[in-house]
Each structure stands twice: as C-alpha cells, then as structure tokens.
Write a protein that holds these residues in place. Structure first.
Motif, PDB file in Angstrom:
ATOM      1  N   LYS A 170       0.822  -1.220   0.000  1.00  0.00           N
ATOM      2  CA  LYS A 170       0.000   0.000   0.000  1.00  0.00           C
ATOM      3  C   LYS A 170       0.856   1.270   0.000  1.00  0.00           C
ATOM      4  O   LYS A 170       0.556   2.227  -0.698  1.00  0.00           O
ATOM      5  N   TYR A 171       1.938   1.259   0.800  1.00  0.00           N
ATOM      6  CA  TYR A 171       2.762   2.466   0.949  1.00  0.00           C
ATOM      7  C   TYR A 171       4.108   2.366   0.235  1.00  0.00           C
ATOM      8  O   TYR A 171       4.926   3.274   0.335  1.00  0.00           O
ATOM      9  N   GLN A 172       4.332   1.264  -0.482  1.00  0.00           N
ATOM     10  CA  GLN A 172       5.589   1.045  -1.211  1.00  0.00           C
ATOM     11  C   GLN A 172       6.801   1.184  -0.284  1.00  0.00           C
ATOM     12  O   GLN A 172       7.754   1.911  -0.566  1.00  0.00           O
ATOM     13  N   LEU A 173       6.747   0.460   0.838  1.00  0.00           N
ATOM     14  CA  LEU A 173       7.816   0.466   1.822  1.00  0.00           C
ATOM     15  C   LEU A 173       8.578  -0.859   1.764  1.00  0.00           C
ATOM     16  O   LEU A 173       8.061  -1.862   1.290  1.00  0.00           O
ATOM     17  N   ILE A 174       9.791  -0.859   2.270  1.00  0.00           N
ATOM     18  CA  ILE A 174      10.591  -2.076   2.384  1.00  0.00           C
ATOM     19  C   ILE A 174      10.255  -2.725   3.728  1.00  0.00           C
ATOM     20  O   ILE A 174      10.346  -2.076   4.772  1.00  0.00           O
ATOM     21  N   HIS A 175       9.870  -3.983   3.692  1.00  0.00           N
ATOM     22  CA  HIS A 175       9.529  -4.719   4.906  1.00  0.00           C
ATOM     23  C   HIS A 175      10.759  -5.476   5.382  1.00  0.00           C
ATOM     24  O   HIS A 175      11.247  -6.361   4.682  1.00  0.00           O
ATOM     25  N   LEU A 176      11.259  -5.110   6.556  1.00  0.00           N
ATOM     26  CA  LEU A 176      12.400  -5.808   7.145  1.00  0.00           C
ATOM     27  C   LEU A 176      11.925  -6.560   8.379  1.00  0.00           C
ATOM     28  O   LEU A 176      11.581  -5.955   9.393  1.00  0.00           O
ATOM     29  N   SER A 177      11.875  -7.875   8.271  1.00  0.00           N
ATOM     30  CA  SER A 177      11.445  -8.730   9.358  1.00  0.00           C
ATOM     31  C   SER A 177      12.647  -9.471   9.931  1.00  0.00           C
ATOM     32  O   SER A 177      13.249 -10.296   9.244  1.00  0.00           O
ATOM     33  N   THR A 178      12.954  -9.177  11.183  1.00  0.00           N
ATOM     34  CA  THR A 178      14.068  -9.900  11.799  1.00  0.00           C
ATOM     35  C   THR A 178      13.721 -11.377  11.927  1.00  0.00           C
ATOM     36  O   THR A 178      14.602 -12.222  11.798  1.00  0.00           O
ATOM     37  N   GLY A 179      12.446 -11.690  12.132  1.00  0.00           N
ATOM     38  CA  GLY A 179      12.041 -13.093  12.193  1.00  0.00           C
ATOM     39  C   GLY A 179      12.371 -13.823  10.910  1.00  0.00           C
ATOM     40  O   GLY A 179      12.926 -14.933  10.929  1.00  0.00           O
ATOM     41  N   ASP A 180      12.057 -13.194   9.756  1.00  0.00           N
ATOM     42  CA  ASP A 180      12.382 -13.808   8.463  1.00  0.00           C
ATOM     43  C   ASP A 180      13.887 -13.963   8.293  1.00  0.00           C
ATOM     44  O   ASP A 180      14.367 -14.974   7.788  1.00  0.00           O
ATOM     45  N   GLU A 223      21.004  -4.900   6.271  1.00  0.00           N
ATOM     46  CA  GLU A 223      19.815  -4.933   5.409  1.00  0.00           C
ATOM     47  C   GLU A 223      19.358  -3.523   5.031  1.00  0.00           C
ATOM     48  O   GLU A 223      18.999  -3.264   3.887  1.00  0.00           O
ATOM     49  N   VAL A 224      19.347  -2.611   5.996  1.00  0.00           N
ATOM     50  CA  VAL A 224      18.952  -1.228   5.706  1.00  0.00           C
ATOM     51  C   VAL A 224      19.910  -0.618   4.686  1.00  0.00           C
ATOM     52  O   VAL A 224      19.474  -0.010   3.701  1.00  0.00           O
ATOM     53  N   GLU A 225      21.215  -0.792   4.901  1.00  0.00           N
ATOM     54  CA  GLU A 225      22.224  -0.264   3.967  1.00  0.00           C
ATOM     55  C   GLU A 225      21.975  -0.779   2.550  1.00  0.00           C
ATOM     56  O   GLU A 225      22.026  -0.021   1.585  1.00  0.00           O
ATOM     57  N   ARG A 226      21.718  -2.076   2.454  1.00  0.00           N
ATOM     58  CA  ARG A 226      21.502  -2.693   1.143  1.00  0.00           C
ATOM     59  C   ARG A 226      20.308  -2.056   0.426  1.00  0.00           C
ATOM     60  O   ARG A 226      20.376  -1.744  -0.756  1.00  0.00           O
ATOM     61  N   HIS A 227      19.237  -1.792   1.168  1.00  0.00           N
ATOM     62  CA  HIS A 227      18.022  -1.237   0.554  1.00  0.00           C
ATOM     63  C   HIS A 227      18.102   0.272   0.334  1.00  0.00           C
ATOM     64  O   HIS A 227      17.454   0.788  -0.578  1.00  0.00           O
ATOM     65  N   LEU A 228      18.867   0.980   1.145  1.00  0.00           N
ATOM     66  CA  LEU A 228      18.974   2.435   0.979  1.00  0.00           C
ATOM     67  C   LEU A 228      19.554   2.807  -0.381  1.00  0.00           C
ATOM     68  O   LEU A 228      19.238   3.865  -0.913  1.00  0.00           O
ATOM     69  N   LYS A 229      20.371   1.949  -0.925  1.00  0.00           N
ATOM     70  CA  LYS A 229      20.962   2.208  -2.243  1.00  0.00           C
ATOM     71  C   LYS A 229      19.896   2.293  -3.330  1.00  0.00           C
ATOM     72  O   LYS A 229      20.124   2.873  -4.386  1.00  0.00           O
ATOM     73  N   LYS A 230      18.723   1.717  -3.078  1.00  0.00           N
ATOM     74  CA  LYS A 230      17.634   1.712  -4.059  1.00  0.00           C
ATOM     75  C   LYS A 230      16.693   2.905  -3.869  1.00  0.00           C
ATOM     76  O   LYS A 230      15.690   3.002  -4.558  1.00  0.00           O
ATOM     77  N   ASN A 231      17.007   3.798  -2.904  1.00  0.00           N
ATOM     78  CA  ASN A 231      16.214   4.985  -2.631  1.00  0.00           C
ATOM     79  C   ASN A 231      14.746   4.656  -2.324  1.00  0.00           C
ATOM     80  O   ASN A 231      13.833   5.088  -3.016  1.00  0.00           O
ATOM     81  N   PRO A 232      14.511   3.900  -1.265  1.00  0.00           N
ATOM     82  CA  PRO A 232      13.149   3.475  -0.947  1.00  0.00           C
ATOM     83  C   PRO A 232      12.298   4.604  -0.357  1.00  0.00           C
ATOM     84  O   PRO A 232      12.816   5.648   0.053  1.00  0.00           O
ATOM     85  N   ASN A 233      10.983   4.370  -0.301  1.00  0.00           N
ATOM     86  CA  ASN A 233      10.054   5.318   0.320  1.00  0.00           C
ATOM     87  C   ASN A 233      10.114   5.243   1.840  1.00  0.00           C
ATOM     88  O   ASN A 233       9.570   6.101   2.519  1.00  0.00           O
ATOM     89  N   GLY A 234      10.738   4.198   2.342  1.00  0.00           N
ATOM     90  CA  GLY A 234      10.833   4.010   3.786  1.00  0.00           C
ATOM     91  C   GLY A 234      10.795   2.538   4.130  1.00  0.00           C
ATOM     92  O   GLY A 234      10.815   1.676   3.252  1.00  0.00           O
ATOM     93  N   PHE A 235      10.740   2.273   5.432  1.00  0.00           N
ATOM     94  CA  PHE A 235      10.823   0.909   5.922  1.00  0.00           C
ATOM     95  C   PHE A 235       9.712   0.602   6.915  1.00  0.00           C
ATOM     96  O   PHE A 235       9.278   1.477   7.660  1.00  0.00           O
ATOM     97  N   ILE A 236       9.314  -0.655   6.931  1.00  0.00           N
ATOM     98  CA  ILE A 236       8.515  -1.207   8.022  1.00  0.00           C
ATOM     99  C   ILE A 236       9.467  -2.127   8.777  1.00  0.00           C
ATOM    100  O   ILE A 236       9.958  -3.103   8.212  1.00  0.00           O
ATOM    101  N   PHE A 237       9.738  -1.787  10.021  1.00  0.00           N
ATOM    102  CA  PHE A 237      10.575  -2.627  10.865  1.00  0.00           C
ATOM    103  C   PHE A 237       9.657  -3.556  11.650  1.00  0.00           C
ATOM    104  O   PHE A 237       8.869  -3.101  12.482  1.00  0.00           O
ATOM    105  N   ASP A 238       9.743  -4.839  11.374  1.00  0.00           N
ATOM    106  CA  ASP A 238       8.868  -5.858  11.946  1.00  0.00           C
ATOM    107  C   ASP A 238       9.722  -6.771  12.824  1.00  0.00           C
ATOM    108  O   ASP A 238      10.539  -7.520  12.325  1.00  0.00           O
TER     109      ASP A 238
END
Length: 192
Positions: A24-34, A72-87
């Motif tokens: 819905k918000y085009q965010l990167i989902h980072l799940s420590t569980g995953d 993981e955040v560093e890896r995704h920041l290179k893609k200029n994301p809209n933000g993150f969901i920290f799960d």
C-alpha cells in the motif's frame, strides 16, 4: 520517507499486516524473524546462534540483531526506498537507541511505532493454529508460546514507554478481520 516500527507480541499479526502495508505504501519490509528463519534453515553460524535462543523462547542478543539489521537497511537504501517497516525490531531500548542513531546518520528517523494490541489468550490460540501449518516448532508448543509472550512483556514492552516519550507511539486494536485491522493501521500511518 516513512519509517514505521510495527510492534506487538508474537501472534499479533505483524507479518500479515506488514505484507499489506508494504504494498500500500511502497515500503521495504524488514522482518528480523524472516532474517533469523533464513539463517536457521540454512544452518549459518548466525542461524545456529539464533536457534540456541529462539528454541527456548528467548530473544537473540542485540549485537547480532543490530549488525544484521544495519546491513539490510544499507543494502536497501541504495535503491532509494520510500521508507521501511521494521517488523520485530527494535525489541529493546538499546536496539531502539541504535536504530535511532543509525537512521539519523542516514538523514532519516523512525516516524512512529504502531503497536497491534491483542489479548494473550487470543495470541496463544493464533500461534497454536499457525503451528499446525507453519512447520515452526516454536508455534506448536503452548509452553514455549507462553514463554515467548512473557519474554515479550519482560523485555520488549518497555519500548512502548520509550516511543511514548518521543510522542511516536500508536496503539491499534489487532483483533478482527485483516482488512479492518489494516484500515485502523492506515488511519494512523496516513497522519504521519
């Protein structure tokens, strides 16, 4: 950029809601569980270490989790994301402080902690049901489930106070149909 900490005890529905909200918000989902499950399944050194804690219903030490999440955040920041969901992160005050400092270095911040609030007995039943199909041994044993919930309250629930002090805490009723819960979460996220 919107950075949301999706919070709640085991079985609250964080993973389910994160999947919907990321689209819905085009965010990167980072799940420590995953991340941990991947490492445990592939028997990496991190996975073996994580399993020694999670099999007892305990949390993995901050140092391991912090380093894994930063990468993981560093890896995704290179893609200029809209933000993150920290799960599933942060789970301790120390992790919250590390995350805040790390995001500040990256010229961003945590915008909100949105917590799914669910009664303990509902959580136990949800996890036992999930255990029938997930193949996750930590979801099939009621004693381990109750220990995971107790561990959450002992070590993790204090983050509520941490984010309340920053005026970033939002509690959301996590019981009901998935769409209804998503609507409640979206109402909060849309105001950020």
């Amino acid at each position: 950029m919107k950075n949301i900490v999706l919070f709640g005890p085991p079985g609250a529905g964080k993973g389910t809601q994160a999947e919907v909200l990321k689209e819905k918000y085009q965010l990167i989902h980072l799940s420590t569980g995953d991340m941990f499950r991947y490492n445990i399944k592939n028997e990496t050194e991190l996975g073996k270490l994580a399993k020694s804690y999670t099999s007892k219903g305990h949390l993995v030490p901050d140092s391991v989790t912090n380093d894994m999440l930063k990468a993981e955040v560093e890896r995704h920041l290179k893609k200029n994301p809209n933000g993150f969901i920290f799960d599933g992160y942060p789970r301790t005050k120390a992790q919250a402080e590390v995350l805040g400092s790390f995001l500040e270095e990256k010229n961003t911040k945590v915008d909100a902690m949105v917590a799914l609030e669910v009664d303990d007995e509902i959580l136990v039943q949800r996890l036992l049901e999930r255990g029938k199909t997930s193949g996750r041994p930590d979801d099939a044993n009621e004693e381990v489930i109750r220990e995971r919930i107790a561990e959450y309250y002992r070590k993790t629930d204090i983050l509520k106070d941490y984010y309340m002090a920053e005026d970033k805490y939002y509690g959301v009723d996590g019981v009901g149909e998935i769409d209804a819960i998503t609507a409640r979460l979206s109402k909060v996220i849309d105001t950020l």
